[in-house]
Design a protein around this motif. Structure first.
Motif, PDB file in Angstrom:
ATOM      1  N   LYS A  26      -1.408   4.769  -3.551  1.00 44.99           N
ATOM      2  CA  LYS A  26      -1.471   3.798  -2.357  1.00 44.99           C
ATOM      3  C   LYS A  26      -1.569   4.471  -1.021  1.00 44.99           C
ATOM      4  O   LYS A  26      -0.854   5.473  -0.858  1.00 44.99           O
ATOM      5  N   GLU A  27      -2.215   4.070  -0.217  1.00 44.93           N
ATOM      6  CA  GLU A  27      -2.357   4.819   1.150  1.00 44.93           C
ATOM      7  C   GLU A  27      -2.921   3.573   2.157  1.00 44.93           C
ATOM      8  O   GLU A  27      -3.223   2.607   1.840  1.00 44.93           O
ATOM      9  N   SER A  28      -2.405   3.757   3.516  1.00 49.60           N
ATOM     10  CA  SER A  28      -2.664   2.963   4.646  1.00 49.60           C
ATOM     11  C   SER A  28      -4.098   3.243   5.132  1.00 49.60           C
ATOM     12  O   SER A  28      -4.431   4.400   5.373  1.00 49.60           O
ATOM     13  N   PHE A  29      -4.812   2.097   5.473  1.00 51.60           N
ATOM     14  CA  PHE A  29      -6.194   2.593   5.901  1.00 51.60           C
ATOM     15  C   PHE A  29      -6.970   1.008   6.613  1.00 51.60           C
ATOM     16  O   PHE A  29      -6.366   0.033   6.173  1.00 51.60           O
ATOM     17  N   ASP A  30      -7.660   1.025   7.479  1.00 47.84           N
ATOM     18  CA  ASP A  30      -8.300   0.149   8.029  1.00 47.84           C
ATOM     19  C   ASP A  30      -9.652  -0.303   7.031  1.00 47.84           C
ATOM     20  O   ASP A  30     -10.599   0.254   6.942  1.00 47.84           O
ATOM     21  N   VAL A  87      -5.472  -3.420   8.848  1.00 48.40           N
ATOM     22  CA  VAL A  87      -4.716  -2.175   7.848  1.00 48.40           C
ATOM     23  C   VAL A  87      -3.993  -2.722   6.615  1.00 48.40           C
ATOM     24  O   VAL A  87      -3.221  -3.756   6.983  1.00 48.40           O
ATOM     25  N   ILE A  88      -4.431  -2.263   5.652  1.00 43.16           N
ATOM     26  CA  ILE A  88      -3.926  -2.489   4.655  1.00 43.16           C
ATOM     27  C   ILE A  88      -3.201  -1.374   3.836  1.00 43.16           C
ATOM     28  O   ILE A  88      -3.727  -0.073   4.016  1.00 43.16           O
ATOM     29  N   GLN A  89      -2.335  -1.699   2.823  1.00 45.22           N
ATOM     30  CA  GLN A  89      -1.896  -0.262   1.990  1.00 45.22           C
ATOM     31  C   GLN A  89      -2.247  -0.641   0.561  1.00 45.22           C
ATOM     32  O   GLN A  89      -1.728  -1.737  -0.035  1.00 45.22           O
ATOM     33  N   THR A  90      -3.068  -0.065  -0.023  1.00 48.48           N
ATOM     34  CA  THR A  90      -3.548  -0.223  -1.462  1.00 48.48           C
ATOM     35  C   THR A  90      -4.161   1.123  -1.948  1.00 48.48           C
ATOM     36  O   THR A  90      -4.248   2.060  -1.194  1.00 48.48           O
ATOM     37  N   LYS A 149      -7.127   3.107  -2.056  1.00 47.48           N
ATOM     38  CA  LYS A 149      -8.544   3.145  -1.344  1.00 47.48           C
ATOM     39  C   LYS A 149      -9.439   3.526  -2.156  1.00 47.48           C
ATOM     40  O   LYS A 149     -10.799   2.867  -1.910  1.00 47.48           O
ATOM     41  N   VAL A 176      -0.307  -6.792   0.981  1.00 50.25           N
ATOM     42  CA  VAL A 176      -1.139  -5.368   1.288  1.00 50.25           C
ATOM     43  C   VAL A 176      -1.209  -5.395   2.589  1.00 50.25           C
ATOM     44  O   VAL A 176      -1.693  -4.073   3.041  1.00 50.25           O
ATOM     45  N   GLU A 206      -0.540  -4.635   6.235  1.00 55.11           N
ATOM     46  CA  GLU A 206       0.501  -4.146   6.963  1.00 55.11           C
ATOM     47  C   GLU A 206       0.589  -4.636   8.544  1.00 55.11           C
ATOM     48  O   GLU A 206      -0.510  -4.848   9.217  1.00 55.11           O
TER      49      GLU A 206
END
Length: 448
Positions: free
Chosen positions: A298-302, A333-336, A338, A445, A447
């Motif tokens: 998991k990581e944060s991204f647009d 921005v979500i966290q899953t 990628k 998910v 953020e």
């Protein structure tokens, strides 16, 4: 205490809940038959004591002790066969004693010899009955031989007791026979029920095997169709790569500079190479999907920025008359995982572009209840009602997909990946008007 005594009396101390229905029934019949012979021998012993016929009292006392001993021997599982035969030995001594002191084979007591195999069969089944049939035949043969030799068994019963003793014996014989027959009928019914259950179980097993064989045949057919499709899918881009590469090399050999036609040929080589790479990646994904589930990274991204990047990468798949639009322009921005999400969107957007010849492919992100919904709406060929239930199965390609490259693995893999992310894929479609494929991810998910 009473419950323990009842369990001892009926099941020799065993818990019937731990036994099969057949085992519990057989053990119960053994115990009830043992109690019956203990009671019968006791009745005749009391009658002998009342008349005080010494030889009869002695023989019946030994017989009664043996029947009681058989009752207690049954408490030990390894000794239950011995317990059965000990009880039957007591019965045989009682019968022979009665015959030898009541006038021999002509007496009412001799009829008990005929019932011995029946009682033994109730106690221990067909094998025990066969053993005591042999004993009865030998007993009859011995008594007949003694009478033929001129020996007549005395009738020691007092005249005033003879009538009632015979009537009691006949009554007890009737009771014994009726109870034994009822027990045997119940045993047959239980065996029939067990046999019917076994037959039903075999029917179910046969049905399950037939279904498994049918599934195996269908799977084999799908596999054959898959490899046929694979050979075609690999041959097509390879032929294109070889042909266009040969053309470019031929021009270079002639000393020609790269012109528009050469650039177009190289572009086609690139596109076909990318198709082959996507095909190989899908095959690798299928192999991985049968192994243990991979760990998510998991990581944060647009999400919208990721969609815009994907649309740029996939723009070459769009026909000239198709517009590719992202309707969501705000950062989300979500966290899953990628990488996994990208592969799902590549399949959904790529499919929409490949099967849409004119109109548009629109992507949007909305929240719906507990879900974050990523919608891919196209104006393509759509999906027929007959194909709705199988669209996510491997190697399945719809009628509208014929003539378009692919292996029928993308949607199956995407559904698996969506489940790994805690979500799912659903769709709505109208044949000839287009489809809407939706990726649902858990709303948490996002953020904030």
């Amino acid at each position: 205490m009473l419950a323990e005594f009842i369990r001892w009396a009926l099941y020799a101390g065993d818990d019937p809940a731990t036994l099969s229905a057949v085992e519990a029934r057989q053990l119960s019949l053994l115990r009830k038959s043992q109690w019956l012979v203990v009671f019968l021998v006791l009745v005749f012993l009391l009658m002998a004591l009342r008349q005080w016929i010494e030889f009869r009292v002695l023989g019946l006392s030994v017989a009664w002790v043996l029947t009681v001993l058989g009752l207690f021997l049954a408490n030990y599982k390894p000794a239950r066969t011995a317990a059965l035969h000990t009880s039957m030995l007591g019965v045989s001594i009682a019968i022979l004693t009665a015959c030898l002191t009541n006038g021999g084979l002509g007496s009412v007591a001799s009829a008990w010899l005929l019932y011995m195999p029946l009682i033994a069969g109730v106690m221990g089944g067909m094998r025990a009955a066969k053993h005591w049939i042999v004993f009865v035949l030998l007993s009859f043969s011995l008594l007949w031989a003694v009478e033929l030799l001129g020996f007549e068994a005395p009738n020691l019963t007092r005249p005033e007791f003879q009538y009632w003793q015979d009537r009691i014996q006949q009554f007890m014989q009737g009771v014994g026979v009726v109870l034994s027959v009822i027990a045997l009928i119940g045993q047959v019914e239980l065996s029939e029920t067990s046999l019917l259950k076994t037959i039903d179980s075999l029917h179910e097993e046969v049905t399950a095997r037939i279904l498994a064989e049918q599934k195996a045949v269908i799977a084999e057919q799908k596999k054959t169709a898959f490899f046929t499709s694979m050979s075609h899918e690999l041959r097509t881009p390879l032929n294109a790569i070889n042909g266009f590469t040969a053309m470019v090399l031929k021009n270079i050999d002639r000393g020609k500079t790269m012109d528009a036609r050469g650039e177009d040929a190289l572009q086609r080589v690139l596109v076909n190479g990318q198709d082959m790479l996507a095909l190989v990646n899908n095959l690798l994904d299928v192999a991985k999907s049968s192994e243990s589930e991979p760990l998510l990274h998991k990581e944060s991204f647009d999400l919208n920025a990721q969609i815009n990047a994907l649309m740029g990468d996939l723009a070459s798949l769009a026909s000239a008359d198709v517009r590719l639009l992202n309707l969501s322009d705000k950062a989300l921005v979500i966290q899953t995982d990628k990488s996994l999400l990208r592969r799902i969107l590549v399949n959904l957007i790529g499919n929409a572009l490949k099967f849409t010849s004119q109109g548009s492919v629109q992507v949007s992100c909305v929240t719906q209840g507990v879900w974050l919904q990523v919608k891919v709406v196209d104006t393509g060929a759509g999906i027929s009602d007959e194909e709705r239930d199988i669209i996510f199965e491997p190697y399945i390609r719809g009628l509208a997909q014929r003539g378009v490259s692919g292996t029928g693995l993308g949607l199956m893999l995407s559904q698996q990946w969506a489940k790994m992310l805690g979500g799912k894929i659903d769709f709505e479609s109208s044949l000839g008007k287009g489809s809407t494929f939706s990726l649902y991810l858990p709303r948490d998910v996002i953020e904030i």
